[in-house]
Design an enzyme around this catalytic site. Structure first.
Site, PDB file in Angstrom:
ATOM      1  N   GLY A 108      36.223  41.275  50.579  1.00  0.00           N
ATOM      2  CA  GLY A 108      36.463  41.996  52.339  1.00  0.00           C
ATOM      3  C   GLY A 108      37.569  41.783  52.419  1.00  0.00           C
ATOM      4  CB  ALA A 121      45.818  34.780  49.058  1.00  0.00           C
ATOM      5  CE  LYS A 152      40.663  45.953  47.752  1.00  0.00           C
ATOM      6  NZ  LYS A 152      41.909  44.489  47.751  1.00  0.00           N
ATOM      7  CG  ASP A 160      39.586  44.303  50.870  1.00  0.00           C
ATOM      8  OD1 ASP A 160      39.930  44.116  51.226  1.00  0.00           O
ATOM      9  OD2 ASP A 160      38.562  43.679  49.646  1.00  0.00           O
ATOM     10  NE  ARG A 203      51.113  41.322  44.752  1.00  0.00           N
ATOM     11  CZ  ARG A 203      50.380  40.519  42.928  1.00  0.00           C
ATOM     12  NH1 ARG A 203      49.601  41.138  42.171  1.00  0.00           N
ATOM     13  NH2 ARG A 203      50.390  38.913  43.766  1.00  0.00           N
ATOM     14  CG  ASN A 204      46.658  48.261  45.140  1.00  0.00           C
ATOM     15  OD1 ASN A 204      46.851  48.250  44.033  1.00  0.00           O
ATOM     16  ND2 ASN A 204      46.272  47.318  44.978  1.00  0.00           N
ATOM     17  CD  GLU A 242      44.637  43.973  41.010  1.00  0.00           C
ATOM     18  OE1 GLU A 242      43.320  43.012  39.827  1.00  0.00           O
ATOM     19  OE2 GLU A 242      43.670  43.155  41.973  1.00  0.00           O
TER      20      GLU A 242
END
Ligand SMILES: NC(=O)c1ccc[n+]([C@@H]2O[C@H](COP(=O)([O-])OP(=O)(O)OC[C@H]3O[C@@H](n4cnc5c(N)ncnc54)[C@H](O)[C@@H]3O)[C@@H](O)[C@H]2O)c1
Length: 348
Positions: A144, A148, A199, A257, A266-267, A295
């Site tokens: 979801g 952080a 995602k 998400d 970062r993506n 990632e």
């Protein structure tokens, strides 16, 4: 008081401490051998270096060598390390996990097994346990729109717990809920686990659309919205092919998400670099230099192998996944063309 042991003291592991502590749990945070500096900062009462938010009060900290102690008597264990570390940490913590009542999973990714078969993380964990002859408690996949740092700061957050046994999802959704950390429950573990890494892949494409604006001086919001639509459709198609419910992709793990990941992170930043003109290779080298793990890059390759192995009928249909992989492998075509071809409607 129930005891929860979170494995991985990075951004998400430390961020999750806030709601579960506020929900009344005894919270233990265990750092891997890579996390000593993070534990140092928390012990010194400084903000956590990854979230910039101090750790919730009363959380007990454990270092790499104290794994057994951290797991002793835990009711729930949470796997919260980067997906690449999941097999190793699973092996190290297996005994403690087997004694717990549930294993929660915030890690997001795909995991190849020894024969090169791409597995979703819960399956990978079950395979490791089976090989060692150890039985596992129920796994609860967590996904979801959860950044952080906001979770750590106690900002309003919606999340979803997915366990094959719906009663288990519901039980923990009730027990970990606070006024601001609110949890949906589902039995669609597969749907949750497909959306979580996908995602990240699609957030790269959303970032590219933003980067095109930086590179050309003209917005590409129409393209970005078409990309978003295509991404959701592909998460739903892939999920269904692997046994998930179609609607999971349209809820918190997919749309939710993807929205938050496409805004920052970062993506997305990696995608922006490509969109404004850097090559995929140079942009990744720069992200590595800045210690920013993207990632979505390994996930894109693993997802395409997953499709070949387990959903070959979708190989040509997942056009945006194909486009992201084409761009990551250093296409000669302009990226705007690659994304446009993948997401704009075809001639009816
Ligand atoms: N940051 C977020 O907002 C967020 C939200 C939801 C889920 N997640 C997921 O949670 C997981 C952790 O993300 P994060 O943001 O905390 O990352 P992070 O980089 O802050 O922390 C990574 C954690 O994984 C461990 N780790 C890294 N490489 C490892 C390896 N090779 N072997 C063993 N352990 C290793 C580190 O020690 C650390 O505990 C990821 O899968 C991520 O997608 C993150």
């Amino acid at each position: 008081m129930s005891i929860i042991t979170i494995l991985g003291a990075g951004a998400m592991g430390s961020g999750l401490c806030t709601p579960v502590r506020n929900a009344g749990w005894e919270v233990r945070l265990w750092g891997t051998w890579l996390d000593d500096h993070l534990i140092d900062a928390c012990e010194a009462g400084k903000p956590h270096p990854r979230t910039n938010v101090p750790l919730a009060k009363g959380v007990k900290l454990f270092r790499a060598a104290q794994l057994e102690k951290a797991l002793d008597g835990a009711d729930v264990v949470v796997m919260s390390v980067a997906s690449v570390g999941v097999p190793k940490i699973t092996e190290m913590a297996l005994e403690g996990i087997s004694k717990a009542k549930a294993l929660w999973l915030t890690s997001k990714g795909f995991c190849p097994n020894n024969e090169g078969k791409i597995q979703l993380l819960p399956e990978a964990i079950r395979t490791i346990a089976k090989q060692k002859g150890i039985s596992l408690p129920p796994i609860v996949a967590i996904a979801g729109p959860v950044k952080a740092n906001e979770c750590a700061e106690g900002k309003p957050t919606a999340t979803i717990f997915g366990c094959k046994d719906l009663e288990v999802s519901r039980k923990y959704a009730r027990e970990a809920r606070t006024d601001v950390y609110c949890i949906e429950a589902t039995d669609d573990e597969t749907g949750v686990e497909i959306c979580a890494p996908m995602k990240n892949v699609y957030a790269i494409a959303l970032g590219i659309a933003d980067g095109l604006e930086e590179g050309t001086g003209f917005p590409h919001h129409n393209l970005k919205a078409a990309t978003f639509n295509r991404a959701v459709k592909e998460m739903s198609l892939l999920g269904q092919a692997l046994g998930a419910k179609a609607e999971t992709a349209f809820g918190l793990p997919g749309v939710g998400d993807l929205e938050v990941t496409g805004l920052s992170g970062r993506n997305k930043v990696y995608g922006v670099r490509i969109g404004r003109g850097e090559t995929a290779k140079d942009a990744l080298a720069e992200m590595d230099r800045l210690e920013q793990t993207v990632e979505g890059v390994p996930a894109a390759g693993l997802a395409s192998t997953l499709v070949e192995q387990s959903a070959p009928q979708l190989k040509e249909e997942l056009t945006l996944l194909k486009a992201v992989n084409e761009i990551l492998s250093g296409t000669e075509r302009p990226v705007v063309k690659v994304i446009s071809d993948a997401v704009l409607p075809k001639m009816p």
